[in-house]
Design a protein around this motif. Sequence first.
Motif, PDB file in Angstrom:
ATOM      1  N   PHE A  84     -32.964  -9.055   5.059  1.00 39.96           N
ATOM      2  CA  PHE A  84     -33.430  -9.299   3.686  1.00 39.96           C
ATOM      3  C   PHE A  84     -34.948  -9.094   3.580  1.00 39.96           C
ATOM      4  O   PHE A  84     -35.437  -8.450   2.640  1.00 39.96           O
ATOM      5  CB  PHE A  84     -33.060 -10.720   3.263  1.00 39.96           C
ATOM      6  N   LEU A  85     -35.699  -9.632   4.541  1.00 46.02           N
ATOM      7  CA  LEU A  85     -37.147  -9.523   4.488  1.00 46.02           C
ATOM      8  C   LEU A  85     -37.630  -8.089   4.703  1.00 46.02           C
ATOM      9  O   LEU A  85     -38.619  -7.662   4.100  1.00 46.02           O
ATOM     10  CB  LEU A  85     -37.773 -10.456   5.529  1.00 46.02           C
ATOM     11  N   TYR A 109     -40.407  -3.609   2.736  1.00 48.44           N
ATOM     12  CA  TYR A 109     -40.555  -2.164   2.933  1.00 48.44           C
ATOM     13  C   TYR A 109     -39.638  -1.322   2.042  1.00 48.44           C
ATOM     14  O   TYR A 109     -39.692  -0.100   2.103  1.00 48.44           O
ATOM     15  CB  TYR A 109     -40.302  -1.814   4.409  1.00 48.44           C
ATOM     16  N   GLN A 110     -38.801  -1.966   1.225  1.00 45.15           N
ATOM     17  CA  GLN A 110     -37.889  -1.276   0.301  1.00 45.15           C
ATOM     18  C   GLN A 110     -37.001  -0.241   1.013  1.00 45.15           C
ATOM     19  O   GLN A 110     -36.651   0.791   0.448  1.00 45.15           O
ATOM     20  CB  GLN A 110     -38.660  -0.581  -0.834  1.00 45.15           C
ATOM     21  N   LYS A 111     -36.656  -0.517   2.254  1.00 44.32           N
ATOM     22  CA  LYS A 111     -35.741   0.336   3.010  1.00 44.32           C
ATOM     23  C   LYS A 111     -35.126  -0.491   4.133  1.00 44.32           C
ATOM     24  O   LYS A 111     -35.479  -1.662   4.301  1.00 44.32           O
ATOM     25  CB  LYS A 111     -36.461   1.565   3.563  1.00 44.32           C
ATOM     26  N   GLY A 112     -34.241   0.126   4.878  1.00 48.23           N
ATOM     27  CA  GLY A 112     -33.486  -0.609   5.882  1.00 48.23           C
ATOM     28  C   GLY A 112     -34.193  -0.848   7.195  1.00 48.23           C
ATOM     29  O   GLY A 112     -33.628  -1.496   8.077  1.00 48.23           O
ATOM     30  N   GLN A 113     -35.392  -0.315   7.355  1.00 49.20           N
ATOM     31  CA  GLN A 113     -36.127  -0.529   8.593  1.00 49.20           C
ATOM     32  C   GLN A 113     -37.615  -0.513   8.315  1.00 49.20           C
ATOM     33  O   GLN A 113     -38.068  -0.014   7.284  1.00 49.20           O
ATOM     34  CB  GLN A 113     -35.781   0.553   9.614  1.00 49.20           C
TER      35      GLN A 113
END
Length: 320
Positions: free
Chosen positions: A115-116, A121-125
């Motif tokens: 979630f954080l 970062y508005q992406k998955g990593q």
Amino acid sequence: MDVMQILALIIPAAIYAAAPLMLTALGGLFSERSGVVNIGLEGLMVMRAFTAIVMTLTLEQMGLGAISTWLALLVAVLFGAIFSLFHAVASIQFRADQVVSGVALNFLAIGLSVFLVRLFYQKGQTDFIQNRLYRFDIPWLSDIPVVGPLFFSRTYLTSIIAIALVFVVLYVVYHTPFGLRLRSVGEHPMAADTMGIRVNRMRYIGVMLSGALGGLGGGVYAVTISGNFSANTIVGQGFMALAVLIFGKWHPLGVLGAALFFGLAQALSITGQQIPLFANVPTVFLHIAPYVLTILALAGFVGRADTPKAIGKPYIKGSR
């Protein structure tokens, strides 16, 4: 490729793969020697890997350069101790089932970190850090014939720290009054209480030390091996560290040997395709080898392991 070349490829890789497992298992040793089961080692590694990467990226943006990675590891240690309080309060204060509490900690860590990451970062990593820790040759020692290329070349400073901490923990647990108190509350808490030892306080300390070293293990994995953080950065490493702790029979030297054993399995999964003997083995078999060895090791040795006698049992003052 001759034997020395193969060993020079595998052994350094095994040592650096073993370091995060070693650190996390040493943390678990403090918790479980005090009588608190810590299934949450996976969650501790996940959250602290996240912390180490995010803090490194933040400090890099502030222009701190190479020191940002080491400062991030210190923050990971601190936050690991704090995060472990979730497990400590549930297990010690409220006497919840320690296995269930540890599993809940794992779920909390994975969900919260993902979630954080998306929030920040508005992406998955996350982005990749610029100041990763890299291997180096130890001056003079790496020049020793035969031994030098195997053990003192292409090594990480964090691997040296991990091995040094094994002997620090060995001394603390077995040769100091603190270690005696810690082991006594994990073996016979009522007798320890009778001698004036505050059982629950010692268990809190044990769990927080577990969080601190587990945090260091997760941080080391992130800044040496992965270089960034995503939901798949720590996948099973914490459970392997728990297997290292059990396989090592809750003893620091046993943890050292077991971590190197599992590190060797991981090294073969990474470098196996470069070794003639394993060149034709399907990659998927090499990748699952560490987990298969984990199962086989536990199946063969856990029944003979001498567990702390009061492990997993909440202490109620005055109860038998």
